[in-house]
Design a protein around this motif. Sequence first.
Motif, PDB file in Angstrom:
ATOM      1  N   ASN A   1       0.796  -1.231   0.000  1.00 51.36           N
ATOM      2  CA  ASN A   1       0.000   0.000   0.000  1.00 51.36           C
ATOM      3  C   ASN A   1       0.824   1.274   0.000  1.00 51.36           C
ATOM      4  O   ASN A   1       0.279   2.365   0.173  1.00 51.36           O
ATOM      5  CB  ASN A   1      -0.982   0.002   1.174  1.00 51.36           C
ATOM      6  CG  ASN A   1      -0.285  -0.068   2.527  1.00 51.36           C
ATOM      7  OD1 ASN A   1       0.925   0.160   2.623  1.00 51.36           O
ATOM      8  ND2 ASN A   1      -1.033  -0.406   3.562  1.00 51.36           N
ATOM      9  N   GLN A   2       2.158   1.163  -0.215  1.00 49.59           N
ATOM     10  CA  GLN A   2       3.011   2.337  -0.284  1.00 49.59           C
ATOM     11  C   GLN A   2       3.750   2.472  -1.621  1.00 49.59           C
ATOM     12  O   GLN A   2       3.944   3.584  -2.106  1.00 49.59           O
ATOM     13  CB  GLN A   2       4.052   2.309   0.853  1.00 49.59           C
ATOM     14  CG  GLN A   2       3.442   2.392   2.238  1.00 49.59           C
ATOM     15  CD  GLN A   2       2.664   3.672   2.455  1.00 49.59           C
ATOM     16  OE1 GLN A   2       3.098   4.748   2.055  1.00 49.59           O
ATOM     17  NE2 GLN A   2       1.502   3.575   3.094  1.00 49.59           N
ATOM     18  N   LYS A   3       4.163   1.352  -2.206  1.00 49.86           N
ATOM     19  CA  LYS A   3       5.035   1.382  -3.380  1.00 49.86           C
ATOM     20  C   LYS A   3       4.480   2.234  -4.515  1.00 49.86           C
ATOM     21  O   LYS A   3       5.199   3.028  -5.136  1.00 49.86           O
ATOM     22  CB  LYS A   3       5.302  -0.043  -3.891  1.00 49.86           C
ATOM     23  CG  LYS A   3       6.137  -0.096  -5.180  1.00 49.86           C
ATOM     24  CD  LYS A   3       6.399  -1.527  -5.611  1.00 49.86           C
ATOM     25  CE  LYS A   3       7.012  -1.596  -7.001  1.00 49.86           C
ATOM     26  NZ  LYS A   3       8.341  -0.972  -7.073  1.00 49.86           N
ATOM     27  N   TRP A   4       3.188   2.085  -4.831  1.00 47.41           N
ATOM     28  CA  TRP A   4       2.614   2.771  -5.987  1.00 47.41           C
ATOM     29  C   TRP A   4       2.013   4.129  -5.631  1.00 47.41           C
ATOM     30  O   TRP A   4       1.286   4.711  -6.412  1.00 47.41           O
ATOM     31  CB  TRP A   4       1.588   1.869  -6.668  1.00 47.41           C
ATOM     32  CG  TRP A   4       2.234   0.751  -7.417  1.00 47.41           C
ATOM     33  CD1 TRP A   4       2.726   0.785  -8.696  1.00 47.41           C
ATOM     34  CD2 TRP A   4       2.510  -0.566  -6.934  1.00 47.41           C
ATOM     35  NE1 TRP A   4       3.276  -0.422  -9.029  1.00 47.41           N
ATOM     36  CE2 TRP A   4       3.161  -1.281  -7.984  1.00 47.41           C
ATOM     37  CE3 TRP A   4       2.277  -1.232  -5.735  1.00 47.41           C
ATOM     38  CZ2 TRP A   4       3.574  -2.598  -7.848  1.00 47.41           C
ATOM     39  CZ3 TRP A   4       2.686  -2.546  -5.590  1.00 47.41           C
ATOM     40  CH2 TRP A   4       3.331  -3.220  -6.642  1.00 47.41           C
ATOM     41  N   LYS A   5       2.349   4.641  -4.441  1.00 48.75           N
ATOM     42  CA  LYS A   5       1.916   5.986  -4.055  1.00 48.75           C
ATOM     43  C   LYS A   5       2.916   7.050  -4.513  1.00 48.75           C
ATOM     44  O   LYS A   5       2.614   8.238  -4.496  1.00 48.75           O
ATOM     45  CB  LYS A   5       1.727   6.063  -2.537  1.00 48.75           C
ATOM     46  CG  LYS A   5       0.609   5.176  -1.987  1.00 48.75           C
ATOM     47  CD  LYS A   5      -0.753   5.644  -2.423  1.00 48.75           C
ATOM     48  CE  LYS A   5      -1.870   4.721  -1.937  1.00 48.75           C
ATOM     49  NZ  LYS A   5      -1.987   4.648  -0.474  1.00 48.75           N
ATOM     50  N   THR A   6       4.127   6.609  -4.880  1.00 47.06           N
ATOM     51  CA  THR A   6       5.150   7.547  -5.360  1.00 47.06           C
ATOM     52  C   THR A   6       5.705   7.047  -6.692  1.00 47.06           C
ATOM     53  O   THR A   6       5.734   5.845  -6.957  1.00 47.06           O
ATOM     54  CB  THR A   6       6.300   7.671  -4.348  1.00 47.06           C
ATOM     55  OG1 THR A   6       6.857   6.381  -4.090  1.00 47.06           O
ATOM     56  CG2 THR A   6       5.814   8.279  -3.046  1.00 47.06           C
ATOM     57  N   SER A   7       6.161   7.970  -7.526  1.00 44.73           N
ATOM     58  CA  SER A   7       6.732   7.602  -8.819  1.00 44.73           C
ATOM     59  C   SER A   7       8.069   6.901  -8.615  1.00 44.73           C
ATOM     60  O   SER A   7       8.786   7.169  -7.638  1.00 44.73           O
ATOM     61  CB  SER A   7       6.932   8.852  -9.684  1.00 44.73           C
ATOM     62  OG  SER A   7       5.709   9.514  -9.906  1.00 44.73           O
ATOM     63  N   TYR A   8       8.407   5.998  -9.534  1.00 43.57           N
ATOM     64  CA  TYR A   8       9.691   5.297  -9.416  1.00 43.57           C
ATOM     65  C   TYR A   8      10.152   4.784 -10.777  1.00 43.57           C
ATOM     66  O   TYR A   8       9.362   4.605 -11.706  1.00 43.57           O
ATOM     67  CB  TYR A   8       9.599   4.139  -8.419  1.00 43.57           C
ATOM     68  CG  TYR A   8       8.759   2.961  -8.889  1.00 43.57           C
ATOM     69  CD1 TYR A   8       9.304   1.942  -9.672  1.00 43.57           C
ATOM     70  CD2 TYR A   8       7.411   2.861  -8.544  1.00 43.57           C
ATOM     71  CE1 TYR A   8       8.539   0.872 -10.098  1.00 43.57           C
ATOM     72  CE2 TYR A   8       6.635   1.799  -8.966  1.00 43.57           C
ATOM     73  CZ  TYR A   8       7.208   0.797  -9.746  1.00 43.57           C
ATOM     74  OH  TYR A   8       6.445  -0.258 -10.176  1.00 43.57           O
ATOM     75  N   PHE A   9      11.454   4.517 -10.864  1.00 41.58           N
ATOM     76  CA  PHE A   9      12.075   3.863 -12.011  1.00 41.58           C
ATOM     77  C   PHE A   9      12.664   2.551 -11.509  1.00 41.58           C
ATOM     78  O   PHE A   9      13.184   2.478 -10.395  1.00 41.58           O
ATOM     79  CB  PHE A   9      13.176   4.751 -12.597  1.00 41.58           C
ATOM     80  CG  PHE A   9      14.081   4.042 -13.572  1.00 41.58           C
ATOM     81  CD1 PHE A   9      13.679   3.817 -14.880  1.00 41.58           C
ATOM     82  CD2 PHE A   9      15.331   3.588 -13.168  1.00 41.58           C
ATOM     83  CE1 PHE A   9      14.508   3.149 -15.774  1.00 41.58           C
ATOM     84  CE2 PHE A   9      16.171   2.929 -14.054  1.00 41.58           C
ATOM     85  CZ  PHE A   9      15.758   2.704 -15.359  1.00 41.58           C
ATOM     86  N   ASN A  10      12.583   1.493 -12.326  1.00 39.87           N
ATOM     87  CA  ASN A  10      13.151   0.218 -11.909  1.00 39.87           C
ATOM     88  C   ASN A  10      13.626  -0.570 -13.122  1.00 39.87           C
ATOM     89  O   ASN A  10      13.082  -0.435 -14.225  1.00 39.87           O
ATOM     90  CB  ASN A  10      12.121  -0.616 -11.130  1.00 39.87           C
ATOM     91  CG  ASN A  10      12.764  -1.726 -10.309  1.00 39.87           C
ATOM     92  OD1 ASN A  10      13.982  -1.773 -10.127  1.00 39.87           O
ATOM     93  ND2 ASN A  10      11.951  -2.639  -9.804  1.00 39.87           N
ATOM     94  N   ASN A  11      14.641  -1.389 -12.898  1.00 42.99           N
ATOM     95  CA  ASN A  11      15.106  -2.334 -13.909  1.00 42.99           C
ATOM     96  C   ASN A  11      13.987  -3.335 -14.211  1.00 42.99           C
ATOM     97  O   ASN A  11      13.313  -3.812 -13.294  1.00 42.99           O
ATOM     98  CB  ASN A  11      16.356  -3.042 -13.381  1.00 42.99           C
ATOM     99  CG  ASN A  11      16.828  -4.149 -14.297  1.00 42.99           C
ATOM    100  OD1 ASN A  11      16.367  -5.279 -14.212  1.00 42.99           O
ATOM    101  ND2 ASN A  11      17.745  -3.808 -15.184  1.00 42.99           N
ATOM    102  N   GLY A  12      13.774  -3.651 -15.487  1.00 39.27           N
ATOM    103  CA  GLY A  12      12.677  -4.538 -15.876  1.00 39.27           C
ATOM    104  C   GLY A  12      12.747  -5.901 -15.226  1.00 39.27           C
ATOM    105  O   GLY A  12      11.743  -6.428 -14.727  1.00 39.27           O
ATOM    106  N   ASN A  13      13.951  -6.519 -15.202  1.00 36.69           N
ATOM    107  CA  ASN A  13      14.095  -7.847 -14.593  1.00 36.69           C
ATOM    108  C   ASN A  13      13.860  -7.806 -13.093  1.00 36.69           C
ATOM    109  O   ASN A  13      13.285  -8.736 -12.517  1.00 36.69           O
ATOM    110  CB  ASN A  13      15.485  -8.422 -14.907  1.00 36.69           C
ATOM    111  CG  ASN A  13      15.435  -9.405 -16.067  1.00 36.69           C
ATOM    112  OD1 ASN A  13      14.548  -9.319 -16.918  1.00 36.69           O
ATOM    113  ND2 ASN A  13      16.376 -10.326 -16.121  1.00 36.69           N
ATOM    114  N   ASP A  14      14.298  -6.725 -12.441  1.00 38.33           N
ATOM    115  CA  ASP A  14      14.052  -6.591 -11.003  1.00 38.33           C
ATOM    116  C   ASP A  14      12.562  -6.454 -10.715  1.00 38.33           C
ATOM    117  O   ASP A  14      12.044  -6.989  -9.732  1.00 38.33           O
ATOM    118  CB  ASP A  14      14.802  -5.379 -10.451  1.00 38.33           C
ATOM    119  CG  ASP A  14      16.301  -5.594 -10.381  1.00 38.33           C
ATOM    120  OD1 ASP A  14      16.734  -6.767 -10.487  1.00 38.33           O
ATOM    121  OD2 ASP A  14      17.047  -4.598 -10.239  1.00 38.33           O
TER     122      ASP A  14
END
Length: 304
Positions: free
Chosen positions: A142-155
């Motif tokens: 319930n926190q991860k998608w409350k802020t913008s982020y960039f991530n490696n596709g495989n991760d």
Amino acid sequence: MNPLVSIIIPNYNHARFLKQRLESVFGQTYQNFEVILLDDTSTDDSRSVLERYAAHPKTSHVVFNGKNSGSPFAQWEKGLGLAKGDYIWIAESDDFCEVDFLEKLVPLFFKEENVALVYCRSNNVDENGNFFDIFYPDNFDNQKWKTSYFNNGNDELKNFVRYTNTVPNASACLFRKQDFDFSEMKKMFFAGDWLFWAKVLSTGNVYFCSEVLNHFRFHDKTTRSNRSTNRYKEYLLVLSFIYKTIGEKLSYERKHFWIYYEMQRQSVSLLFLFRHVRPFFYAYSYFRYKLLKHQIRTKLLSKR
């Protein structure tokens, strides 16, 4: 920094939502786009609505199928074949968006290296236009998608997407155009989008925008409203692809987690169990399911 975006709008019997969908697309503040209108032999008034937009200067193709394709992914494949842009937006015909959807999302492809997928937060809207602040991935963190982020596709695949489809709505996404094999997806009815986003992430990185720029229509004809004991077979096909991509083995216990997940979700009778799992594994698999469910939820929460 100003790439052509090909907007594919596949439609089937969504005449009552089409005008709002199309106006939200043609009214974008970012204007370097083409629109590809596809109708899969609708039986309502969709054709007359689409024909009113056929002469719009941004409309590059209008295709009315003579026979229903039987799969939304056949329409996705057709639209990609017609697209001229380097970036694709599949704008589902029953959803709609904010006018700055493209203006906010397109630049994110150039903010980091090798971005293959950009998507934003959505809310739900019912057929009467009532909004609900619901974003499915929040059930898992319930926190991860409350802020913008960039991530490696495989991760992203390894830490999140292998547990659930964290991209709940195609209309919220832009992705880099490339060749995709749709042969498996065209046979799927429940998890084809999960497989598609896994394939996209296997080719590059992801950028998520936490602004609510997309409105996901939820009504009694949406796939998520349907129930079937065949869902778990599609889940396993997706998981096989993901585990192969991240270089891990899909264990017996994890396979059975999805069987029991589906049983619990639908309250399926024991007849389903005995048809698909050898009875003497019942007790063992049940307790493994309970344990693994707890482990998965704990692991997801620890990723905050």
